[in-house]
Write a protein that holds these residues in place. Structure first.
Motif, PDB file in Angstrom:
ATOM      1  N   PHE A  37       0.834  -1.193   0.000  1.00  0.00           N
ATOM      2  CA  PHE A  37       0.000   0.000   0.000  1.00  0.00           C
ATOM      3  C   PHE A  37       0.883   1.263   0.000  1.00  0.00           C
ATOM      4  O   PHE A  37       2.064   1.203   0.332  1.00  0.00           O
ATOM      5  CB  PHE A  37      -0.910   0.041   1.244  1.00  0.00           C
ATOM      6  CG  PHE A  37      -1.814  -1.138   1.379  1.00  0.00           C
ATOM      7  CD1 PHE A  37      -3.026  -1.201   0.705  1.00  0.00           C
ATOM      8  CD2 PHE A  37      -1.455  -2.215   2.182  1.00  0.00           C
ATOM      9  CE1 PHE A  37      -3.868  -2.300   0.839  1.00  0.00           C
ATOM     10  CE2 PHE A  37      -2.285  -3.321   2.316  1.00  0.00           C
ATOM     11  CZ  PHE A  37      -3.490  -3.362   1.644  1.00  0.00           C
ATOM     12  N   VAL A  38       0.255   2.366  -0.339  1.00  0.00           N
ATOM     13  CA  VAL A  38       0.954   3.654  -0.284  1.00  0.00           C
ATOM     14  C   VAL A  38       0.980   4.120   1.168  1.00  0.00           C
ATOM     15  O   VAL A  38      -0.048   4.114   1.860  1.00  0.00           O
ATOM     16  CB  VAL A  38       0.254   4.711  -1.161  1.00  0.00           C
ATOM     17  CG1 VAL A  38       0.925   6.081  -1.000  1.00  0.00           C
ATOM     18  CG2 VAL A  38       0.278   4.286  -2.621  1.00  0.00           C
ATOM     19  N   PHE A  39       2.149   4.511   1.640  1.00  0.00           N
ATOM     20  CA  PHE A  39       2.322   4.968   3.026  1.00  0.00           C
ATOM     21  C   PHE A  39       2.533   6.480   3.051  1.00  0.00           C
ATOM     22  O   PHE A  39       3.277   7.015   2.219  1.00  0.00           O
ATOM     23  CB  PHE A  39       3.534   4.270   3.652  1.00  0.00           C
ATOM     24  CG  PHE A  39       3.799   4.683   5.074  1.00  0.00           C
ATOM     25  CD1 PHE A  39       3.096   4.094   6.115  1.00  0.00           C
ATOM     26  CD2 PHE A  39       4.733   5.661   5.376  1.00  0.00           C
ATOM     27  CE1 PHE A  39       3.327   4.468   7.428  1.00  0.00           C
ATOM     28  CE2 PHE A  39       4.974   6.045   6.693  1.00  0.00           C
ATOM     29  CZ  PHE A  39       4.267   5.445   7.726  1.00  0.00           C
ATOM     30  N   PRO A  40       1.871   7.207   3.937  1.00  0.00           N
ATOM     31  CA  PRO A  40       0.932   6.723   4.974  1.00  0.00           C
ATOM     32  C   PRO A  40      -0.523   6.828   4.547  1.00  0.00           C
ATOM     33  O   PRO A  40      -1.429   6.745   5.375  1.00  0.00           O
ATOM     34  CB  PRO A  40       1.230   7.670   6.130  1.00  0.00           C
ATOM     35  CG  PRO A  40       1.533   8.975   5.459  1.00  0.00           C
ATOM     36  CD  PRO A  40       2.219   8.631   4.169  1.00  0.00           C
ATOM     37  N   ASP A  41      -0.781   7.053   3.226  1.00  0.00           N
ATOM     38  CA  ASP A  41      -2.128   7.339   2.734  1.00  0.00           C
ATOM     39  C   ASP A  41      -3.155   6.274   3.090  1.00  0.00           C
ATOM     40  O   ASP A  41      -4.335   6.582   3.291  1.00  0.00           O
ATOM     41  CB  ASP A  41      -2.089   7.519   1.205  1.00  0.00           C
ATOM     42  CG  ASP A  41      -1.135   8.627   0.786  1.00  0.00           C
ATOM     43  OD1 ASP A  41      -0.199   8.902   1.549  1.00  0.00           O
ATOM     44  OD2 ASP A  41      -1.308   9.195  -0.305  1.00  0.00           O
ATOM     45  N   VAL A  42      -2.712   5.020   3.173  1.00  0.00           N
ATOM     46  CA  VAL A  42      -3.648   3.921   3.400  1.00  0.00           C
ATOM     47  C   VAL A  42      -4.287   3.970   4.785  1.00  0.00           C
ATOM     48  O   VAL A  42      -5.390   3.449   5.001  1.00  0.00           O
ATOM     49  CB  VAL A  42      -2.943   2.556   3.179  1.00  0.00           C
ATOM     50  CG1 VAL A  42      -1.904   2.303   4.280  1.00  0.00           C
ATOM     51  CG2 VAL A  42      -3.949   1.416   3.106  1.00  0.00           C
ATOM     52  N   PHE A  43      -3.579   4.609   5.733  1.00  0.00           N
ATOM     53  CA  PHE A  43      -4.109   4.703   7.093  1.00  0.00           C
ATOM     54  C   PHE A  43      -5.212   5.762   7.164  1.00  0.00           C
ATOM     55  O   PHE A  43      -5.223   6.714   6.409  1.00  0.00           O
ATOM     56  CB  PHE A  43      -3.007   5.043   8.094  1.00  0.00           C
ATOM     57  CG  PHE A  43      -2.069   3.898   8.353  1.00  0.00           C
ATOM     58  CD1 PHE A  43      -2.389   2.931   9.307  1.00  0.00           C
ATOM     59  CD2 PHE A  43      -0.899   3.769   7.641  1.00  0.00           C
ATOM     60  CE1 PHE A  43      -1.535   1.868   9.549  1.00  0.00           C
ATOM     61  CE2 PHE A  43      -0.039   2.710   7.875  1.00  0.00           C
ATOM     62  CZ  PHE A  43      -0.356   1.755   8.833  1.00  0.00           C
ATOM     63  N   GLY A  44      -6.127   5.556   8.093  1.00  0.00           N
ATOM     64  CA  GLY A  44      -7.226   6.493   8.271  1.00  0.00           C
ATOM     65  C   GLY A  44      -8.520   5.885   7.807  1.00  0.00           C
ATOM     66  O   GLY A  44      -9.304   5.361   8.599  1.00  0.00           O
ATOM     67  N   LYS A  45      -8.731   5.894   6.467  1.00  0.00           N
ATOM     68  CA  LYS A  45      -9.971   5.367   5.915  1.00  0.00           C
ATOM     69  C   LYS A  45      -9.953   3.846   5.775  1.00  0.00           C
ATOM     70  O   LYS A  45     -10.978   3.181   5.971  1.00  0.00           O
ATOM     71  CB  LYS A  45     -10.250   6.006   4.554  1.00  0.00           C
ATOM     72  CG  LYS A  45     -10.581   7.485   4.620  1.00  0.00           C
ATOM     73  CD  LYS A  45     -10.931   8.014   3.240  1.00  0.00           C
ATOM     74  CE  LYS A  45     -11.301   9.487   3.312  1.00  0.00           C
ATOM     75  NZ  LYS A  45     -11.649  10.031   1.972  1.00  0.00           N
ATOM     76  N   HIS A  46      -8.807   3.277   5.405  1.00  0.00           N
ATOM     77  CA  HIS A  46      -8.776   1.847   5.059  1.00  0.00           C
ATOM     78  C   HIS A  46      -8.059   0.964   6.068  1.00  0.00           C
ATOM     79  O   HIS A  46      -8.364  -0.225   6.192  1.00  0.00           O
ATOM     80  CB  HIS A  46      -8.100   1.671   3.687  1.00  0.00           C
ATOM     81  CG  HIS A  46      -8.734   2.486   2.602  1.00  0.00           C
ATOM     82  ND1 HIS A  46      -9.959   2.174   2.058  1.00  0.00           N
ATOM     83  CD2 HIS A  46      -8.314   3.618   1.972  1.00  0.00           C
ATOM     84  CE1 HIS A  46     -10.278   3.058   1.142  1.00  0.00           C
ATOM     85  NE2 HIS A  46      -9.284   3.957   1.065  1.00  0.00           N
TER      86      HIS A  46
END
Length: 286
Positions: A37-46
């Motif tokens: 996954f793309v870090f840190p974009d994946v955190f929060g919603k998914h």
């Protein structure tokens, strides 16, 4: 921040464990397979970290990334605005140049005070001065006759000397894309190549009023107000021709010759057919 072996839960893939990550990507082992996954974009919603302390630290990283992303978007938008502005100016420039007709008096002679005698050559630009009265009082003068075919003649009168003794200090073509009508700040920049400064000895031999004359008062040599005057294209060519003769340094002489050639081409003048200077001083000496 070390997240290796930290437990996470993904909305689609369920529980997993982090096996690898860097500043831009993260790899997680789920029950049946590993996923990137793309870090840190994946955190929060998914994706969510189980450890609350790590989750809070990660939230700070995500916020920082978001600020950086918004700043980058702002910079891109500002760059787009700048490019649009440059395009509008270029199109306006092309339109003006397409319709431009050579004015017979599109050269400028500039009065340099003591400070400007140095700054004009160190910065290679002059300021057209401010409007003295009316609705636009205080705003810079627009040198409306100046186009890429124009040159600026820098002159000064030594302390205690008369106006008739005004010396020519140097000369430059305006910058190749300069149009006086579009000049908002009053600064008139020099061409990157065609610029000449005279030595003191050369300047002593080149007096403005040998070339310049006020046709309305041909017997007077006065300059009462204003930082500049427009004058005849032919007079500027005469001055450039004489500068070529004055220059003894081979490199400066070559540049002066190139300057004269460029100027004559831009102003549709044949150097070989130039009349002799016939300014106020020349008429007085007869």
């Amino acid at each position: 921040m070390n997240l290796i072996n930290k437990k996470v839960t993904h909305k689609r893939f369920g529980m997993g464990s982090i096996v690898k990550h860097n500043d831009s990507s993260i790899e997680i082992h789920f029950a049946s397979e590993n996923k990137m996954f793309v870090f840190p974009d994946v955190f929060g919603k998914h994706l969510k970290l189980h450890d609350k302390s790590d989750a809070k630290s990660l939230e700070g990283i995500i916020q920082k990334k978001e600020i950086e992303r918004k700043e980058e978007e702002w910079k891109k938008e500002e760059e787009k605005k700048l490019q649009r502005k440059k395009l509008i100016l270029r199109l306006e420039h092309e339109k003006l140049m397409k319709n431009h007709k050579l004015h017979p008096e599109s050269q400028m002679v500039f009065w340099c005070d003591t400070e400007e005698q140095n700054s004009s050559f160190s910065e290679w630009k002059v300021f057209s001065g401010a409007i003295k009265s009316g609705n636009n009082k205080g705003r810079p003068n627009k040198p409306i006759r100046l186009h890429p075919n124009s040159a600026v003649l820098l002159t000064a009168v030594d302390s205690g000397m008369h106006e008739k003794d005004r010396r020519i200090l140097g000369v430059y073509m305006v910058n190749e894309d300069f149009i006086g009508k579009l000049c908002e700040d009053g600064n008139i920049p020099a061409h990157s190549k065609y610029r000449l400064q005279l030595t003191e000895q050369e300047s002593d031999q080149l007096l403005l009023w040998e070339y310049y004359v006020n046709e309305k008062s041909p017997d007077k040599m006065t300059w009462n107000t204003g930082k500049y005057r427009y004058f005849d294209n032919l007079w500027m060519a005469q001055i450039l021709l004489d500068i070529v003769s004055l220059k003894s340094d081979p490199n400066e002489r070559e540049l002066a010759q190139q300057f004269l050639k460029h100027f004559c081409k831009m102003n549709q003048i044949t150097a070989q057919e130039l009349p002799k200077p016939n300014g106020a001083l020349m008429r007085l000496r007869r």
